[in-house]
Design a protein around this motif. Structure first.
Motif, PDB file in Angstrom:
ATOM      1  N   ARG A  68     -20.492 -64.948 172.282  1.00 45.73           N
ATOM      2  CA  ARG A  68     -19.726 -65.851 171.422  1.00 45.73           C
ATOM      3  C   ARG A  68     -20.337 -65.960 170.027  1.00 45.73           C
ATOM      4  O   ARG A  68     -20.262 -66.988 169.373  1.00 45.73           O
ATOM      5  CB  ARG A  68     -19.611 -67.237 172.063  1.00 45.73           C
ATOM      6  N   ARG A  69     -20.898 -64.867 169.582  1.00 43.41           N
ATOM      7  CA  ARG A  69     -21.434 -64.792 168.233  1.00 43.41           C
ATOM      8  C   ARG A  69     -20.562 -63.870 167.390  1.00 43.41           C
ATOM      9  O   ARG A  69     -19.900 -62.966 167.920  1.00 43.41           O
ATOM     10  CB  ARG A  69     -22.889 -64.301 168.244  1.00 43.41           C
ATOM     11  N   TYR A  70     -20.615 -64.078 166.080  1.00 41.83           N
ATOM     12  CA  TYR A  70     -19.771 -63.327 165.158  1.00 41.83           C
ATOM     13  C   TYR A  70     -20.630 -62.445 164.264  1.00 41.83           C
ATOM     14  O   TYR A  70     -21.640 -62.897 163.716  1.00 41.83           O
ATOM     15  CB  TYR A  70     -18.953 -64.288 164.289  1.00 41.83           C
ATOM     16  N   SER A  71     -20.228 -61.196 164.126  1.00 36.49           N
ATOM     17  CA  SER A  71     -20.922 -60.254 163.257  1.00 36.49           C
ATOM     18  C   SER A  71     -19.900 -59.593 162.331  1.00 36.49           C
ATOM     19  O   SER A  71     -18.691 -59.782 162.479  1.00 36.49           O
ATOM     20  CB  SER A  71     -21.665 -59.201 164.079  1.00 36.49           C
ATOM     21  N   ILE A  72     -20.393 -58.806 161.387  1.00 37.07           N
ATOM     22  CA  ILE A  72     -19.523 -58.153 160.413  1.00 37.07           C
ATOM     23  C   ILE A  72     -18.527 -57.232 161.123  1.00 37.07           C
ATOM     24  O   ILE A  72     -18.881 -56.502 162.055  1.00 37.07           O
ATOM     25  CB  ILE A  72     -20.363 -57.356 159.402  1.00 37.07           C
ATOM     26  N   GLY A  73     -17.279 -57.254 160.655  1.00 41.67           N
ATOM     27  CA  GLY A  73     -16.216 -56.481 161.290  1.00 41.67           C
ATOM     28  C   GLY A  73     -15.765 -55.279 160.481  1.00 41.67           C
ATOM     29  O   GLY A  73     -16.234 -55.042 159.364  1.00 41.67           O
ATOM     30  N   PRO A  74     -14.809 -54.507 161.008  1.00 46.59           N
ATOM     31  CA  PRO A  74     -14.400 -53.245 160.383  1.00 46.59           C
ATOM     32  C   PRO A  74     -13.694 -53.406 159.040  1.00 46.59           C
ATOM     33  O   PRO A  74     -13.682 -52.464 158.237  1.00 46.59           O
ATOM     34  CB  PRO A  74     -13.453 -52.629 161.426  1.00 46.59           C
ATOM     35  N   ALA A  75     -13.083 -54.567 158.763  1.00 42.62           N
ATOM     36  CA  ALA A  75     -12.423 -54.740 157.471  1.00 42.62           C
ATOM     37  C   ALA A  75     -13.425 -54.667 156.326  1.00 42.62           C
ATOM     38  O   ALA A  75     -13.090 -54.234 155.216  1.00 42.62           O
ATOM     39  CB  ALA A  75     -11.658 -56.065 157.433  1.00 42.62           C
ATOM     40  N   VAL A  76     -14.665 -55.088 156.581  1.00 42.99           N
ATOM     41  CA  VAL A  76     -15.704 -54.990 155.552  1.00 42.99           C
ATOM     42  C   VAL A  76     -16.006 -53.529 155.268  1.00 42.99           C
ATOM     43  O   VAL A  76     -16.172 -53.119 154.109  1.00 42.99           O
ATOM     44  CB  VAL A  76     -16.975 -55.739 155.995  1.00 42.99           C
ATOM     45  N   TRP A  77     -16.061 -52.720 156.323  1.00 46.17           N
ATOM     46  CA  TRP A  77     -16.295 -51.284 156.139  1.00 46.17           C
ATOM     47  C   TRP A  77     -15.163 -50.650 155.333  1.00 46.17           C
ATOM     48  O   TRP A  77     -15.401 -49.856 154.417  1.00 46.17           O
ATOM     49  CB  TRP A  77     -16.414 -50.600 157.502  1.00 46.17           C
ATOM     50  N   ARG A  78     -13.913 -51.017 155.640  1.00 49.73           N
ATOM     51  CA  ARG A  78     -12.789 -50.449 154.900  1.00 49.73           C
ATOM     52  C   ARG A  78     -12.851 -50.849 153.428  1.00 49.73           C
ATOM     53  O   ARG A  78     -12.583 -50.034 152.536  1.00 49.73           O
ATOM     54  CB  ARG A  78     -11.464 -50.906 155.513  1.00 49.73           C
ATOM     55  N   THR A  79     -13.201 -52.090 153.170  1.00 55.36           N
ATOM     56  CA  THR A  79     -13.309 -52.554 151.793  1.00 55.36           C
ATOM     57  C   THR A  79     -14.434 -51.829 151.061  1.00 55.36           C
ATOM     58  O   THR A  79     -14.283 -51.413 149.907  1.00 55.36           O
ATOM     59  CB  THR A  79     -13.552 -54.072 151.765  1.00 55.36           C
ATOM     60  N   ALA A  80     -15.570 -51.681 151.741  1.00 57.96           N
ATOM     61  CA  ALA A  80     -16.704 -50.980 151.137  1.00 57.96           C
ATOM     62  C   ALA A  80     -16.365 -49.518 150.864  1.00 57.96           C
ATOM     63  O   ALA A  80     -16.731 -48.967 149.814  1.00 57.96           O
ATOM     64  CB  ALA A  80     -17.929 -51.074 152.044  1.00 57.96           C
ATOM     65  N   ALA A  81     -15.648 -48.877 151.797  1.00 63.44           N
ATOM     66  CA  ALA A  81     -15.266 -47.478 151.603  1.00 63.44           C
ATOM     67  C   ALA A  81     -14.329 -47.331 150.403  1.00 63.44           C
ATOM     68  O   ALA A  81     -14.439 -46.380 149.625  1.00 63.44           O
ATOM     69  CB  ALA A  81     -14.594 -46.946 152.874  1.00 63.44           C
ATOM     70  N   LEU A  82     -13.412 -48.274 150.232  1.00 62.80           N
ATOM     71  CA  LEU A  82     -12.509 -48.248 149.085  1.00 62.80           C
ATOM     72  C   LEU A  82     -13.301 -48.416 147.792  1.00 62.80           C
ATOM     73  O   LEU A  82     -13.043 -47.737 146.789  1.00 62.80           O
ATOM     74  CB  LEU A  82     -11.456 -49.350 149.219  1.00 62.80           C
ATOM     75  N   TRP A  83     -14.285 -49.324 147.814  1.00 65.61           N
ATOM     76  CA  TRP A  83     -15.118 -49.533 146.636  1.00 65.61           C
ATOM     77  C   TRP A  83     -15.881 -48.259 146.283  1.00 65.61           C
ATOM     78  O   TRP A  83     -15.965 -47.876 145.107  1.00 65.61           O
ATOM     79  CB  TRP A  83     -16.088 -50.688 146.912  1.00 65.61           C
ATOM     80  N   GLU A  84     -16.417 -47.585 147.278  1.00 63.83           N
ATOM     81  CA  GLU A  84     -17.148 -46.346 147.022  1.00 63.83           C
ATOM     82  C   GLU A  84     -16.226 -45.272 146.456  1.00 63.83           C
ATOM     83  O   GLU A  84     -16.601 -44.533 145.543  1.00 63.83           O
ATOM     84  CB  GLU A  84     -17.822 -45.843 148.297  1.00 63.83           C
ATOM     85  N   ARG A  85     -14.996 -45.170 146.988  1.00 63.17           N
ATOM     86  CA  ARG A  85     -14.059 -44.163 146.481  1.00 63.17           C
ATOM     87  C   ARG A  85     -13.656 -44.437 145.038  1.00 63.17           C
ATOM     88  O   ARG A  85     -13.264 -43.517 144.311  1.00 63.17           O
ATOM     89  CB  ARG A  85     -12.818 -44.100 147.376  1.00 63.17           C
ATOM     90  N   SER A  86     -13.727 -45.693 144.629  1.00 71.61           N
ATOM     91  CA  SER A  86     -13.363 -46.046 143.251  1.00 71.61           C
ATOM     92  C   SER A  86     -14.555 -46.000 142.300  1.00 71.61           C
ATOM     93  O   SER A  86     -14.447 -46.408 141.157  1.00 71.61           O
ATOM     94  CB  SER A  86     -12.729 -47.442 143.221  1.00 71.61           C
ATOM     95  N   GLY A  87     -15.660 -45.473 142.753  1.00 70.25           N
ATOM     96  CA  GLY A  87     -16.839 -45.331 141.895  1.00 70.25           C
ATOM     97  C   GLY A  87     -18.058 -46.030 142.432  1.00 70.25           C
ATOM     98  O   GLY A  87     -19.184 -45.566 142.252  1.00 70.25           O
ATOM     99  N   HIS A 117     -35.518 -38.110 150.231  1.00 70.99           N
ATOM    100  CA  HIS A 117     -35.344 -37.918 148.794  1.00 70.99           C
ATOM    101  C   HIS A 117     -34.603 -39.134 148.227  1.00 70.99           C
ATOM    102  O   HIS A 117     -34.140 -39.989 148.970  1.00 70.99           O
ATOM    103  CB  HIS A 117     -34.513 -36.667 148.490  1.00 70.99           C
ATOM    104  N   VAL A 118     -34.491 -39.165 146.901  1.00 70.63           N
ATOM    105  CA  VAL A 118     -33.475 -39.998 146.266  1.00 70.63           C
ATOM    106  C   VAL A 118     -32.542 -39.050 145.529  1.00 70.63           C
ATOM    107  O   VAL A 118     -32.964 -37.993 145.034  1.00 70.63           O
ATOM    108  CB  VAL A 118     -34.069 -41.047 145.304  1.00 70.63           C
ATOM    109  N   ARG A 119     -31.266 -39.416 145.486  1.00 71.68           N
ATOM    110  CA  ARG A 119     -30.241 -38.583 144.854  1.00 71.68           C
ATOM    111  C   ARG A 119     -29.709 -39.284 143.612  1.00 71.68           C
ATOM    112  O   ARG A 119     -29.392 -40.478 143.645  1.00 71.68           O
ATOM    113  CB  ARG A 119     -29.098 -38.324 145.823  1.00 71.68           C
ATOM    114  N   CYS A 120     -29.593 -38.545 142.524  1.00 68.25           N
ATOM    115  CA  CYS A 120     -29.033 -39.102 141.298  1.00 68.25           C
ATOM    116  C   CYS A 120     -27.515 -39.215 141.447  1.00 68.25           C
ATOM    117  O   CYS A 120     -26.834 -38.217 141.720  1.00 68.25           O
ATOM    118  CB  CYS A 120     -29.382 -38.219 140.101  1.00 68.25           C
ATOM    119  N   ILE A 121     -26.980 -40.425 141.256  1.00 68.31           N
ATOM    120  CA  ILE A 121     -25.524 -40.619 141.356  1.00 68.31           C
ATOM    121  C   ILE A 121     -24.904 -41.023 140.028  1.00 68.31           C
ATOM    122  O   ILE A 121     -23.674 -41.068 139.908  1.00 68.31           O
ATOM    123  CB  ILE A 121     -25.162 -41.662 142.432  1.00 68.31           C
TER     124      ILE A 121
END
Length: 289
Positions: A68-87, A117-121
């Motif tokens: 009965r505990r709440y953790s981060i759900g898939p909508a956060v992942w979808r939002t984050a993926a959209l943010w990454e695709r937009s830059g 490594h670190v990657r230049c983005i």
């Protein structure tokens, strides 16, 4: 829309509370129970339950039926993926890189971790123009060589860093490259104490670099770097721009953390938070590395 006795607008207050709940999840808080959330946010149990259930209903949280505990759900992942695709991170960093490049005349980089490594983005050239013929974007910098990678890896928990690097061979890129594990760890220690990394050609023998960590919460998420060609003529020293570089890193840290904290400092002996003051390098005495 209803207005409460204190003048607060009910629906907007509910939205603020829901967003505060989402922002409360981090590496130290991966789940909430109804009662502890109510206590933490000063809510009634019924209000906390409704907020959690509403966020779970939209997919931003996930309810575990057993605990009965709440953790981060898939909508956060979808939002984050959209943010990454937009830059994503690169778009967030580019205005700061442009300011750094314009103000210093050097090339400014933002790099994020990629394995050992670190990657230049993101990269913006300064007044001297591109420092070389091939692009910085997507270049990988090994953990053991150069300021760009050291400014990130030095601020990892020592145990996490050792588990990543233990037993991996270290290539020698120039006569200044440290390849022995003890020597590399000593450089990481020095970086944490100083709060920055300065290199004189240990990765690219023709360049000099100054780098600082960028944090997301309490963990490093990457590094900001100023790079110059050793043969380029400037009216100032690269180390003179440390404060500006730190200010840009603090600004980016604030955006990523939804606040503007003093970046966490690590006690390199124990891996816990420390608050030793940053030391500005003396440009008359450059780091021999």
């Amino acid at each position: 829309m209803t207005v409460g006795p204190t003048g607060e607008r009910g629906p907007l207050q509910t939205v603020d509370r829901a967003l505060d709940i989402l922002l409360s999840f981090d590496e130290f808080r991966s789940s909430w129970g109804v009662l502890e959330l109510a206590e933490e946010f000063g809510l009634s149990k019924s209000t906390a339950q409704r907020l959690l259930a509403s966020l779970a209903g939209k997919g931003f949280l996930r309810a575990d039926p057993d605990t009965r505990r709440y953790s981060i759900g898939p909508a956060v992942w979808r939002t984050a993926a959209l943010w990454e695709r937009s830059g994503g991170l690169s778009a967030l960093a580019e205005p700061m890189l442009a300011d750094l490049a314009r103000g210093t005349g050097r090339t400014a980089l933002f790099c994020v971790p990629d394995g050992v490594h670190v990657r230049c983005i993101a990269a913006v050239s300064g007044r001297e123009g591109p420092r070389r013929s091939h692009p910085f974007i997507d270049e990988l910098y090994p953990a053991h060589a150069g300021a760009t990678s050291r400014a990130y890896f030095a601020f990892l928990e020592p145990g996490d860093r050792r588990s990543l690097l233990l037993g991996r061979p270290s290539a020698r890129f120039s006569e200044l490259t440290r390849v022995d594990a003890e020597g590399v760890e000593a450089l990481f220690d020095e970086t944490v104490v100083a709060g920055y990394a300065l290199s004189q050609g240990e990765y690219d023998s023709s360049s000099r670099a100054l780098a600082v960590p960028v944090f997301g919460g309490v963990r490093p998420v990457g590094s900001l770097t100023l790079v110059e060609n050793k043969l380029s003529a400037h009216d100032d020293e690269l180390a003179d721009h440390l404060n500006g570089l730190l200010a840009a890193a603090d600004e980016l840290t604030g955006l990523l953390s939804n606040r503007r904290p003093e970046p966490p400092r690590r006690d390199w002996r124990r891996g816990h938070g420390a608050h030793a003051p940053r030391v500005t390098p003396d440009p008359r005495q450059p780091d021999p590395q």
